[in-house]
Write a protein that holds these residues in place. Structure first.
Motif, PDB file in Angstrom:
ATOM      1  N   PRO A   1      46.968  24.215  37.352  1.00 19.19           N
ATOM      2  CA  PRO A   1      46.545  25.260  36.413  1.00 19.19           C
ATOM      3  C   PRO A   1      46.574  26.641  37.065  1.00 19.19           C
ATOM      4  N   LEU A   2      46.924  27.644  36.283  1.00 17.57           N
ATOM      5  CA  LEU A   2      47.043  29.010  36.800  1.00 17.57           C
ATOM      6  C   LEU A   2      45.735  29.475  37.433  1.00 17.57           C
ATOM      7  N   SER A   3      44.611  29.192  36.813  1.00 22.19           N
ATOM      8  CA  SER A   3      43.323  29.631  37.353  1.00 22.19           C
ATOM      9  C   SER A   3      43.064  29.040  38.732  1.00 22.19           C
ATOM     10  N   GLU A   4      43.479  27.801  38.926  1.00 17.20           N
ATOM     11  CA  GLU A   4      43.304  27.150  40.232  1.00 17.20           C
ATOM     12  C   GLU A   4      44.192  27.802  41.289  1.00 17.20           C
ATOM     13  N   ARG A   5      45.445  28.086  40.925  1.00 22.93           N
ATOM     14  CA  ARG A   5      46.363  28.715  41.878  1.00 22.93           C
ATOM     15  C   ARG A   5      45.912  30.129  42.227  1.00 22.93           C
ATOM     16  N   LEU A   6      45.389  30.860  41.237  1.00 21.51           N
ATOM     17  CA  LEU A   6      44.868  32.206  41.490  1.00 21.51           C
ATOM     18  C   LEU A   6      43.707  32.167  42.474  1.00 21.51           C
ATOM     19  N   ALA A   7      42.788  31.241  42.249  1.00 21.82           N
ATOM     20  CA  ALA A   7      41.621  31.137  43.137  1.00 21.82           C
ATOM     21  C   ALA A   7      42.050  30.791  44.557  1.00 21.82           C
ATOM     22  N   LEU A   8      43.006  29.877  44.697  1.00 20.01           N
ATOM     23  CA  LEU A   8      43.507  29.513  46.023  1.00 20.01           C
ATOM     24  C   LEU A   8      44.169  30.708  46.703  1.00 20.01           C
ATOM     25  N   CYS A   9      44.944  31.482  45.942  1.00 15.66           N
ATOM     26  CA  CYS A   9      45.607  32.668  46.502  1.00 15.66           C
ATOM     27  C   CYS A   9      44.586  33.704  46.949  1.00 15.66           C
ATOM     28  N   GLU A  10      43.533  33.899  46.146  1.00 10.98           N
ATOM     29  CA  GLU A  10      42.485  34.859  46.518  1.00 10.98           C
ATOM     30  C   GLU A  10      41.852  34.462  47.845  1.00 10.98           C
ATOM     31  N   ASP A  11      41.614  33.170  48.026  1.00  2.62           N
ATOM     32  CA  ASP A  11      41.024  32.683  49.277  1.00  2.62           C
ATOM     33  C   ASP A  11      41.992  32.824  50.447  1.00  2.62           C
ATOM     34  N   PHE A  12      43.270  32.706  50.143  1.00  2.00           N
ATOM     35  CA  PHE A  12      44.292  32.656  51.186  1.00  2.00           C
ATOM     36  C   PHE A  12      44.755  34.031  51.648  1.00  2.00           C
ATOM     37  N   ALA A  13      44.727  34.999  50.744  1.00  3.92           N
ATOM     38  CA  ALA A  13      45.238  36.343  51.054  1.00  3.92           C
ATOM     39  C   ALA A  13      44.170  37.131  51.800  1.00  3.92           C
ATOM     40  N   GLU A  14      44.302  37.236  53.103  1.00  7.65           N
ATOM     41  CA  GLU A  14      43.267  37.856  53.927  1.00  7.65           C
ATOM     42  C   GLU A  14      43.384  39.372  54.038  1.00  7.65           C
ATOM     43  N   ASP A  15      44.599  39.897  54.005  1.00  9.15           N
ATOM     44  CA  ASP A  15      44.801  41.328  54.176  1.00  9.15           C
ATOM     45  C   ASP A  15      44.323  42.084  52.938  1.00  9.15           C
ATOM     46  N   PRO A  16      43.505  43.119  53.102  1.00  5.51           N
ATOM     47  CA  PRO A  16      42.991  43.848  51.936  1.00  5.51           C
ATOM     48  C   PRO A  16      44.066  44.565  51.120  1.00  5.51           C
ATOM     49  N   ARG A  17      45.257  44.719  51.674  1.00  2.00           N
ATOM     50  CA  ARG A  17      46.340  45.363  50.915  1.00  2.00           C
ATOM     51  C   ARG A  17      46.995  44.401  49.927  1.00  2.00           C
ATOM     52  N   ILE A  18      46.702  43.105  50.061  1.00  6.40           N
ATOM     53  CA  ILE A  18      47.277  42.114  49.146  1.00  6.40           C
ATOM     54  C   ILE A  18      46.449  42.065  47.874  1.00  6.40           C
ATOM     55  N   ARG A  19      47.119  42.203  46.742  1.00  5.13           N
ATOM     56  CA  ARG A  19      46.476  42.099  45.433  1.00  5.13           C
ATOM     57  C   ARG A  19      47.034  40.855  44.738  1.00  5.13           C
ATOM     58  N   VAL A  20      46.165  39.918  44.440  1.00  2.07           N
ATOM     59  CA  VAL A  20      46.571  38.697  43.738  1.00  2.07           C
ATOM     60  C   VAL A  20      46.433  38.949  42.247  1.00  2.07           C
ATOM     61  N   THR A  21      47.497  38.692  41.496  1.00  2.00           N
ATOM     62  CA  THR A  21      47.492  39.015  40.073  1.00  2.00           C
ATOM     63  C   THR A  21      48.307  37.994  39.279  1.00  2.00           C
ATOM     64  N   ALA A  22      47.958  37.862  38.009  1.00  2.33           N
ATOM     65  CA  ALA A  22      48.708  36.983  37.101  1.00  2.33           C
ATOM     66  C   ALA A  22      48.990  37.714  35.791  1.00  2.33           C
ATOM     67  N   PHE A  23      49.238  39.024  35.880  1.00  2.00           N
ATOM     68  CA  PHE A  23      49.460  39.811  34.662  1.00  2.00           C
ATOM     69  C   PHE A  23      50.691  39.343  33.898  1.00  2.00           C
ATOM     70  N   GLU A  24      51.571  38.609  34.588  1.00  2.00           N
ATOM     71  CA  GLU A  24      52.774  38.081  33.933  1.00  2.00           C
ATOM     72  C   GLU A  24      52.401  37.254  32.705  1.00  2.00           C
ATOM     73  N   ARG A  25      51.264  36.580  32.775  1.00  2.00           N
ATOM     74  CA  ARG A  25      50.796  35.744  31.666  1.00  2.00           C
ATOM     75  C   ARG A  25      50.631  36.575  30.393  1.00  2.00           C
ATOM     76  N   THR A  26      50.110  37.796  30.513  1.00  2.00           N
ATOM     77  CA  THR A  26      49.865  38.626  29.337  1.00  2.00           C
ATOM     78  C   THR A  26      51.144  39.272  28.803  1.00  2.00           C
ATOM     79  N   LEU A  27      52.191  39.292  29.621  1.00  3.17           N
ATOM     80  CA  LEU A  27      53.457  39.881  29.173  1.00  3.17           C
ATOM     81  C   LEU A  27      54.250  38.921  28.304  1.00  3.17           C
ATOM     82  N   GLY A  28      53.929  37.637  28.387  1.00  4.84           N
ATOM     83  CA  GLY A  28      54.618  36.653  27.559  1.00  4.84           C
ATOM     84  C   GLY A  28      56.022  36.308  28.022  1.00  4.84           C
ATOM     85  N   SER A  29      56.338  36.564  29.282  1.00  2.00           N
ATOM     86  CA  SER A  29      57.660  36.223  29.799  1.00  2.00           C
ATOM     87  C   SER A  29      57.529  35.681  31.212  1.00  2.00           C
TER      88      SER A  29
END
Length: 197
Positions: A58-86
């Motif tokens: 599930p997307l929510s699970e992958r997002l949460a894992l990415c948030e935990d995994f991305a240590e550098d503060p310059r990394i922004r984890v996002t799933a805005f693609e979902r709202t674009l519909g493509s």
């Protein structure tokens, strides 16, 4: 979409991150260091048109894992693609550009994706719109020599020593970044957990 300021150089690193692993973090580290990025967006996709969705967490699970995994503060984890519909990269990138016309974006991909890049929808338009950084991956080092993208845009390749300039160059422009490589892959990790696909 994450907040950005005009003139920023932002790397766009898309994928299913199913699950995220050390290879993703290594690509991120190399991109942040070698491309002089202000931000790096991990664009977690709802689905990939070229891959099976059977084993997609599930997307929510992958997002949460990415948030935990991305240590550098310059990394922004996002799933805005979902709202674009493509789920097509070309359409997503066009929307990003339209909403952030004064930001300098670089599309980042692993070398393992380079060999099939010509199968992506509007791949030539992507290459003519966004500078591209290809990061070396195990078993894919020679892709930059043999891929259709590399042959088509050979004239636009810059030396990796000039990679910090890529974000300030007009497309088409691309580079291949050598560096440490991780043997980890999401496919291998899923198989180790008994998840097929």
């Amino acid at each position: 979409m994450p907040h950005v300021e005009p003139g920023m150089v932002v790397g766009l690193f898309g994928g299913s991150f199913n699950p995220p692993h050390g290879g993703h973090r290594l690509v991120a580290d190399i991109a942040l260091r070698r491309l002089a990025l202000d931000q790096l967006w991990w664009m977690v996709t709802p689905g990939n048109p070229l891959k099976s969705h059977r084993a997609l967490a599930p997307l929510s699970e992958r997002l949460a894992l990415c948030e935990d995994f991305a240590e550098d503060p310059r990394i922004r984890v996002t799933a805005f693609e979902r709202t674009l519909g493509s789920t097509y990269t070309a359409q997503v990138l066009a929307a990003i550009r339209a909403r952030n016309p004064k930001v300098r974006f670089i599309w980042i991909m692993g070398a393992d994706n380079l060999k099939n890049f010509h199968r992506w929808q509007n791949w030539e338009k992507i290459a003519r719109t966004f500078p591209i950084a290809v990061v070396d991956r195990p078993g894919a080092t020679l892709s930059f020599l043999s891929s259709k993208m590399a042959r088509t845009f050979d004239y636009a390749r810059i030396d990796e020593d000039d990679a910090p300039l890529l974000g300030h160059m007009a497309a088409p422009a691309w580079t291949f970044l050598h560096g440490p490589r991780s043997m980890l892959s999401s496919t291998v990790l899923r198989r180790q957990k008994g998840i097929i696909g």
